[in-house]
Scaffold this motif. Sequence first.
Motif, short mmCIF file in Angstrom:
data_model
loop_
_atom_site.label_atom_id
_atom_site.label_comp_id
_atom_site.label_asym_id
_atom_site.label_seq_id
_atom_site.Cartn_x
_atom_site.Cartn_y
_atom_site.Cartn_z
N GLU A 1 1.61 -4.41 6.46
CA GLU A 1 2.90 -3.82 6.85
C GLU A 1 2.60 -2.50 7.58
O GLU A 1 1.49 -1.98 7.50
N GLY A 2 3.61 -1.96 8.25
CA GLY A 2 3.43 -0.66 8.88
C GLY A 2 3.15 0.39 7.82
O GLY A 2 3.59 0.26 6.68
N LEU A 3 2.41 1.43 8.18
CA LEU A 3 2.09 2.51 7.21
C LEU A 3 3.37 3.20 6.78
O LEU A 3 4.22 3.51 7.61
N GLN A 4 3.47 3.45 5.49
CA GLN A 4 4.61 4.23 5.00
C GLN A 4 4.11 5.60 4.55
O GLN A 4 3.13 5.69 3.81
N VAL A 5 4.79 6.67 5.00
CA VAL A 5 4.44 8.01 4.52
C VAL A 5 5.53 8.46 3.55
O VAL A 5 6.72 8.30 3.81
N LEU A 6 5.09 8.98 2.40
CA LEU A 6 6.03 9.48 1.38
C LEU A 6 5.77 10.96 1.13
O LEU A 6 4.61 11.40 1.14
N HIS A 7 6.82 11.70 0.88
CA HIS A 7 6.73 13.13 0.57
C HIS A 7 7.46 13.40 -0.73
O HIS A 7 8.64 13.06 -0.86
N TYR A 8 6.74 13.95 -1.71
CA TYR A 8 7.34 14.29 -3.01
C TYR A 8 7.37 15.80 -3.15
O TYR A 8 6.35 16.47 -2.97
N ARG A 9 8.53 16.34 -3.53
CA ARG A 9 8.64 17.77 -3.85
C ARG A 9 8.46 17.93 -5.36
O ARG A 9 8.43 16.92 -6.08
N LYS B 1 3.48 16.70 -2.60
CA LYS B 1 2.54 15.57 -2.48
C LYS B 1 2.93 14.73 -1.27
O LYS B 1 4.10 14.39 -1.11
N TRP B 2 1.93 14.42 -0.44
CA TRP B 2 2.13 13.52 0.70
C TRP B 2 1.17 12.35 0.56
O TRP B 2 -0.03 12.56 0.33
N VAL B 3 1.68 11.13 0.70
CA VAL B 3 0.79 9.96 0.70
C VAL B 3 1.16 9.04 1.87
O VAL B 3 2.28 9.08 2.37
N ALA B 4 0.21 8.22 2.25
CA ALA B 4 0.49 7.12 3.18
C ALA B 4 0.11 5.83 2.45
O ALA B 4 -0.98 5.72 1.90
N THR B 5 1.03 4.88 2.42
CA THR B 5 0.80 3.61 1.72
C THR B 5 0.67 2.47 2.71
O THR B 5 1.48 2.36 3.64
N LYS B 6 -0.33 1.63 2.50
CA LYS B 6 -0.49 0.41 3.29
C LYS B 6 -0.37 -0.77 2.35
O LYS B 6 -1.13 -0.89 1.39
N TRP B 7 0.63 -1.62 2.58
CA TRP B 7 0.79 -2.84 1.78
C TRP B 7 0.24 -4.01 2.57
O TRP B 7 0.50 -4.14 3.78
N LEU B 8 -0.48 -4.87 1.87
CA LEU B 8 -1.13 -6.01 2.52
C LEU B 8 -0.49 -7.31 2.05
O LEU B 8 -0.29 -7.50 0.84
N ARG B 9 -0.17 -8.15 3.03
CA ARG B 9 0.48 -9.43 2.73
C ARG B 9 -0.52 -10.58 2.76
O ARG B 9 -1.60 -10.46 3.30
N GLU B 10 -0.07 -11.72 2.21
CA GLU B 10 -0.90 -12.93 2.20
C GLU B 10 -1.20 -13.43 3.60
O GLU B 10 -2.26 -13.97 3.87
N ARG B 11 -0.19 -13.33 4.47
CA ARG B 11 -0.31 -13.90 5.82
C ARG B 11 0.09 -12.86 6.86
O ARG B 11 0.45 -11.73 6.50
N ARG B 12 0.07 -13.26 8.11
CA ARG B 12 0.47 -12.38 9.21
C ARG B 12 1.87 -11.82 8.94
O ARG B 12 2.78 -12.57 8.56
#
Length: 284
Positions: A175-183, A271-282
């Motif tokens: 999936e596209g990268l997701q950026v999260l920001h936590y205060r 806190k800042w993170v970038a999450t990459k979720w990976l799927r089974e297929r395209r």
Amino acid sequence: MSTQTATPELRLWILEQAQAGHAPDAVLQAMKHSGWDEDVALAALEHTLEGFLAEHARLQQRPAVVPVPEPDLAQSPATLCLPDGQVVRVVASMRDPRVVVFADLLSADECEALRQLAAPRMARSETVDNATGGSEVNAARTSAGMFFGRGETALIARIEQRIAALLRWPVENGEGLQVLHYRPGAEYKPHYDYFDPAQPGSSTILQRGGQRVGTLVMYLNTPAAGGGTTFPDVHLEVAPIQGHAVFFSYDRADPSSRSLHGGAPVIAGEKWVATKWLRERRFD
Ligand code: PD2
Ligand code: ZN
């Protein structure tokens, strides 16, 4: 080339061996001893056991086990040298649930650049609405976030290629990268990243790319206190340190994967993170 083909009798025999609890490798050796060509035996074994596992999962009313991303840690390397020259350190790993912690996945410059790119596009994070497959604001997730398109900039494309090499999983399945920001005080309560197959909204989501099978959370800064990524089933907490990342996979969309995880409240700093979720297929 072999002229042998697997017979129904051979498949039945393989099933009986599996039901009796014999390991696939022992069954393969026995077939070779009986004169079966290795390639034919292996193909028959794979095909029959796939069906066996699917049936086993169905009888237990559990989702089937599927292949997942996995870094090459067979030789317990201290570092992994990726094709773009990045030398990633392996900090810790756990088998069940599968969790691997990396250092130096991203440079400080890359972390800063991602934050700069994401900052103007942040909005209150939403979670999937299980009933409809849409998304909604949720008290369990008090961060702000945004999604990049896959390959949106040269930096993002480079990071995505690096992740694909590290986890040996196609870029197209991400999936596209997701950026999260936590205060301070913000958190992401424990949850599973896979889509619950029992929920009516999941079937729509799963049409595009299938299930999520792995997650990589990359830390873009180091909060002063709090903000670890927790795995409550195994009492594990991963410290959020800039450039580090935690990877975990789940080979079935079920709590038995023990992939329950959360973002602990930030106590001081942000806190800042970038999450990459990976799927089974395209995931197109
Ligand atoms: O920010 C985190 O530590 C975190 C925790 C749990 C992120 C996610 N889940 C996620 O993005 O899925
Ligand atoms: Zn998550």
